[in-house]
Design a protein around this motif. Structure first.
Motif, PDB file in Angstrom:
ATOM      1  N   THR A   1       0.850  -1.185   0.000  1.00  0.00           N
ATOM      2  CA  THR A   1       0.000   0.000   0.000  1.00  0.00           C
ATOM      3  C   THR A   1       0.890   1.241   0.000  1.00  0.00           C
ATOM      4  O   THR A   1       2.103   1.161   0.203  1.00  0.00           O
ATOM      5  N   ALA A   2       0.279   2.402  -0.213  1.00  0.00           N
ATOM      6  CA  ALA A   2       1.026   3.621  -0.527  1.00  0.00           C
ATOM      7  C   ALA A   2       2.079   4.000   0.511  1.00  0.00           C
ATOM      8  O   ALA A   2       3.253   4.221   0.172  1.00  0.00           O
ATOM      9  N   ALA A   3       1.687   4.097   1.778  1.00  0.00           N
ATOM     10  CA  ALA A   3       2.632   4.565   2.799  1.00  0.00           C
ATOM     11  C   ALA A   3       3.811   3.607   2.984  1.00  0.00           C
ATOM     12  O   ALA A   3       4.968   4.045   2.954  1.00  0.00           O
ATOM     13  N   PRO A   4       3.575   2.296   3.162  1.00  0.00           N
ATOM     14  CA  PRO A   4       4.722   1.385   3.287  1.00  0.00           C
ATOM     15  C   PRO A   4       5.615   1.355   2.049  1.00  0.00           C
ATOM     16  O   PRO A   4       6.834   1.231   2.158  1.00  0.00           O
ATOM     17  N   LEU A   5       5.001   1.499   0.872  1.00  0.00           N
ATOM     18  CA  LEU A   5       5.789   1.479  -0.362  1.00  0.00           C
ATOM     19  C   LEU A   5       6.699   2.702  -0.432  1.00  0.00           C
ATOM     20  O   LEU A   5       7.886   2.590  -0.765  1.00  0.00           O
ATOM     21  N   ALA A   6       6.149   3.872  -0.105  1.00  0.00           N
ATOM     22  CA  ALA A   6       6.952   5.099  -0.105  1.00  0.00           C
ATOM     23  C   ALA A   6       8.068   5.010   0.934  1.00  0.00           C
ATOM     24  O   ALA A   6       9.209   5.428   0.680  1.00  0.00           O
ATOM     25  N   GLN A   7       7.764   4.437   2.100  1.00  0.00           N
ATOM     26  CA  GLN A   7       8.769   4.298   3.155  1.00  0.00           C
ATOM     27  C   GLN A   7       9.891   3.356   2.716  1.00  0.00           C
ATOM     28  O   GLN A   7      11.075   3.620   2.958  1.00  0.00           O
ATOM     29  N   ARG A   8       9.520   2.259   2.080  1.00  0.00           N
ATOM     30  CA  ARG A   8      10.531   1.298   1.620  1.00  0.00           C
ATOM     31  C   ARG A   8      11.434   1.921   0.572  1.00  0.00           C
ATOM     32  O   ARG A   8      12.668   1.815   0.656  1.00  0.00           O
ATOM     33  N   PHE A   9      10.831   2.571  -0.420  1.00  0.00           N
ATOM     34  CA  PHE A   9      11.628   3.192  -1.474  1.00  0.00           C
ATOM     35  C   PHE A   9      12.550   4.257  -0.885  1.00  0.00           C
ATOM     36  O   PHE A   9      13.730   4.338  -1.242  1.00  0.00           O
ATOM     37  N   SER A  10      12.021   5.078   0.029  1.00  0.00           N
ATOM     38  CA  SER A  10      12.810   6.159   0.626  1.00  0.00           C
ATOM     39  C   SER A  10      14.004   5.612   1.404  1.00  0.00           C
ATOM     40  O   SER A  10      15.117   6.133   1.293  1.00  0.00           O
ATOM     41  N   ALA A  11      13.761   4.564   2.198  1.00  0.00           N
ATOM     42  CA  ALA A  11      14.840   3.984   3.000  1.00  0.00           C
ATOM     43  C   ALA A  11      15.935   3.411   2.105  1.00  0.00           C
ATOM     44  O   ALA A  11      17.132   3.588   2.377  1.00  0.00           O
ATOM     45  N   GLU A  12      15.545   2.743   1.041  1.00  0.00           N
ATOM     46  CA  GLU A  12      16.531   2.159   0.128  1.00  0.00           C
ATOM     47  C   GLU A  12      17.297   3.242  -0.617  1.00  0.00           C
ATOM     48  O   GLU A  12      18.518   3.148  -0.797  1.00  0.00           O
ATOM     49  N   ALA A  13      16.568   4.280  -1.050  1.00  0.00           N
ATOM     50  CA  ALA A  13      17.229   5.367  -1.776  1.00  0.00           C
ATOM     51  C   ALA A  13      18.187   6.124  -0.871  1.00  0.00           C
ATOM     52  O   ALA A  13      19.287   6.505  -1.285  1.00  0.00           O
ATOM     53  N   GLU A  14      17.788   6.326   0.379  1.00  0.00           N
ATOM     54  CA  GLU A  14      18.645   7.014   1.356  1.00  0.00           C
ATOM     55  C   GLU A  14      19.941   6.236   1.572  1.00  0.00           C
ATOM     56  O   GLU A  14      21.017   6.827   1.750  1.00  0.00           O
ATOM     57  N   ALA A  15      19.834   4.913   1.515  1.00  0.00           N
ATOM     58  CA  ALA A  15      21.010   4.066   1.711  1.00  0.00           C
ATOM     59  C   ALA A  15      21.818   3.901   0.421  1.00  0.00           C
ATOM     60  O   ALA A  15      22.872   3.254   0.428  1.00  0.00           O
ATOM     61  N   GLY A  16      21.322   4.477  -0.689  1.00  0.00           N
ATOM     62  CA  GLY A  16      22.014   4.348  -1.965  1.00  0.00           C
ATOM     63  C   GLY A  16      21.837   3.002  -2.623  1.00  0.00           C
ATOM     64  O   GLY A  16      22.629   2.621  -3.492  1.00  0.00           O
ATOM     65  N   LYS A  17      20.803   2.250  -2.203  1.00  0.00           N
ATOM     66  CA  LYS A  17      20.566   0.920  -2.750  1.00  0.00           C
ATOM     67  C   LYS A  17      19.100   0.751  -3.136  1.00  0.00           C
ATOM     68  O   LYS A  17      18.365  -0.025  -2.505  1.00  0.00           O
TER      69      LYS A  17
ATOM     70  N   PRO B   1       3.106  14.209  -1.360  1.00  0.00           N
ATOM     71  CA  PRO B   1       4.370  14.934  -1.170  1.00  0.00           C
ATOM     72  C   PRO B   1       5.597  14.037  -1.290  1.00  0.00           C
ATOM     73  O   PRO B   1       6.693  14.528  -1.540  1.00  0.00           O
ATOM     74  N   PHE B   2       5.436  12.720  -1.124  1.00  0.00           N
ATOM     75  CA  PHE B   2       6.566  11.801  -1.267  1.00  0.00           C
ATOM     76  C   PHE B   2       7.249  11.969  -2.617  1.00  0.00           C
ATOM     77  O   PHE B   2       8.483  11.950  -2.711  1.00  0.00           O
ATOM     78  N   TYR B   3       6.461  12.122  -3.677  1.00  0.00           N
ATOM     79  CA  TYR B   3       7.062  12.171  -5.011  1.00  0.00           C
ATOM     80  C   TYR B   3       7.929  13.416  -5.175  1.00  0.00           C
ATOM     81  O   TYR B   3       9.074  13.337  -5.628  1.00  0.00           O
ATOM     82  N   ALA B   4       7.395  14.575  -4.796  1.00  0.00           N
ATOM     83  CA  ALA B   4       8.175  15.815  -4.907  1.00  0.00           C
ATOM     84  C   ALA B   4       9.420  15.744  -4.039  1.00  0.00           C
ATOM     85  O   ALA B   4      10.497  16.229  -4.428  1.00  0.00           O
ATOM     86  N   ASP B   5       9.304  15.120  -2.869  1.00  0.00           N
ATOM     87  CA  ASP B   5      10.452  14.962  -1.984  1.00  0.00           C
ATOM     88  C   ASP B   5      11.504  14.070  -2.639  1.00  0.00           C
ATOM     89  O   ASP B   5      12.701  14.350  -2.557  1.00  0.00           O
ATOM     90  N   GLY B   6      11.037  13.012  -3.325  1.00  0.00           N
ATOM     91  CA  GLY B   6      11.963  12.121  -4.006  1.00  0.00           C
ATOM     92  C   GLY B   6      12.725  12.813  -5.122  1.00  0.00           C
ATOM     93  O   GLY B   6      13.919  12.574  -5.326  1.00  0.00           O
ATOM     94  N   VAL B   7      12.038  13.694  -5.840  1.00  0.00           N
ATOM     95  CA  VAL B   7      12.700  14.469  -6.894  1.00  0.00           C
ATOM     96  C   VAL B   7      13.711  15.433  -6.280  1.00  0.00           C
ATOM     97  O   VAL B   7      14.856  15.559  -6.742  1.00  0.00           O
ATOM     98  N   ALA B   8      13.309  16.124  -5.203  1.00  0.00           N
ATOM     99  CA  ALA B   8      14.187  17.098  -4.561  1.00  0.00           C
ATOM    100  C   ALA B   8      15.464  16.449  -4.022  1.00  0.00           C
ATOM    101  O   ALA B   8      16.530  17.072  -4.006  1.00  0.00           O
TER     102      ALA B   8
END
Length: 350
Positions: free
Chosen positions: A89-105, A117-124
């Motif tokens: 679902t949306a919130a867990p998916l955004a959290q998973r992607f964010s955590a992986e991206a933050e770790a560079g993986k 707002p997750f999408y704009a934050d991801g672009v920023a």
């Protein structure tokens, strides 16, 4: 923006230098490349060839598992490229992607997630490459203009209009609410269950739309009718099916239909004035398979792929605007946020 383009371009170059072989490279993919070349679309033909060399693509999906699987299967059949996915679902998916991206993986090459707002934050944060900068052939192609979001640089690929779920053991089809004033009928006092407006910015946007049409007094009157709040449409629908309430709002067909298919006494009406979850497409800036990510996004944005994505009841393709509710209204997150405190207070969710 230049940093995004440079990083994404570097990833493409790195993959080209690796000379990887495709694991799903069948004749269908070659035929698709030949067809694109014959049509004069060299950019697409080249992209298909490069994507096939990468051997696969992984995408994250908010749309249901069976829909994601159908889309993956169609992509593989068309291009000979293996497609795998993770569905949350949306919130867990955004959290998973964010955590992986933050770790560079990043675990996903491409993501289909709720517009938030997750999408704009991801672009920023350079986690996501704006689609206009991703060199997707023909972008945005035939996608209707009002579903192309220049800011933050993405496109809507699915819409799920919201409505009023109801328990058919408690509410007859004739009595079931069909428009917003119907919810204020005294007989529904204490029988309405509501998705907690604090659980997602999308709910604040939703009630802002209603406030703009009916005023803050309407929200206050509706708040008096509500028995309980739930964090999302899944627990909301389960509670309705169990008889904890007669009506749920806002709800979506994609939450109601699976419960109904299992034999629960539930149904849904969608009013003319509504909005609902909008799913957007994104490409990971550090995608492991950047060419395949671009090609998969191209497929999702095409009329062919988009209709597969929106094959279930309750989901509307941007290409099928005639199926959209008459007064479907898109809301500005920024405008809604200005009234968030008042909206939550009026509904009793502050």
């Amino acid at each position: 923006m230049m940093a995004l383009r440079t990083r994404f371009g570097a990833a493409l170059a790195a993959v080209a230098l690796l000379g990887l072989t495709a694991c799903g490279g069948g004749g269908d993919g070659e035929a698709a490349a030949d067809e694109a070349a014959k049509a004069g679309n060299k950019a697409l033909a080249d992209l298909i060839t490069k994507a096939r060399e990468e051997g696969g693509v992984t995408f994250y999906s908010v749309p249901p598992e069976d829909v994601a699987q159908a889309l993956a299967d169609a992509f593989t059949e068309k291009y000979g490229i293996d497609a795998s996915f993770v569905r949350l679902t949306a919130a867990p998916l955004a959290q998973r992607f964010s955590a992986e991206a933050e770790a560079g993986k990043p675990g996903a090459d491409m993501i289909m997630v709720s517009n938030s707002p997750f999408y704009a934050d991801g672009v920023a944060k350079d986690w996501l490459t704006p689609l206009p900068d991703a060199e997707i052939p023909d972008y945005p192609a035939g996608l209707p203009e009002d579903f192309v979001l220049a800011d933050p640089g993405t496109a809507v690929v699915q819409v799920q209009p919201s409505g009023f779920g109801y328990n058919t053991d408690e509410v007859s089809q004739a009595d079931a609410p069909k428009d917003w004033p119907d919810l204020l009928d005294p007989k529904w006092k204490g029988k309405i269950l509501m998705a907690n407006p604090k659980s997602s910015p999308a709910y604040v946007d939703f009630w802002y739309m209603i406030e703009q049409e009916y005023g803050i007094d309407y929200l206050e009157d509706l708040g008096e009718q509500v028995a309980r709040f739930y964090d999302g449409t899944v627990p909301l629908t389960e509670a309705m099916a169990a008889g904890e309430g007669a009506i749920t709002v806002p709800n979506v067909t994609s939450a109601v239909q699976p419960v109904k298919d299992k034999g629960a006494p539930v149904a849904i009406n969608v009013p003319d004035l509504t909005n609902g979850p909008e799913i957007v497409a994104g490409i990971a800036t550090e995608a492991e398979h950047p060419n395949a990510a671009r090609l998969f996004t191209h497929f999702v944005l095409s009329e062919e792929g988009n209709k597969i994505l929106n094959s279930q009841p309750g989901s509307v393709s941007p290409y099928d605007k005639a199926k959209m509710p008459a007064k479907f209204t898109r809301v500005s997150h920024a405008d809604a946020a200005k009234l968030e405190k008042e909206i939550l207070g009026a509904l009793g969710a502050d």
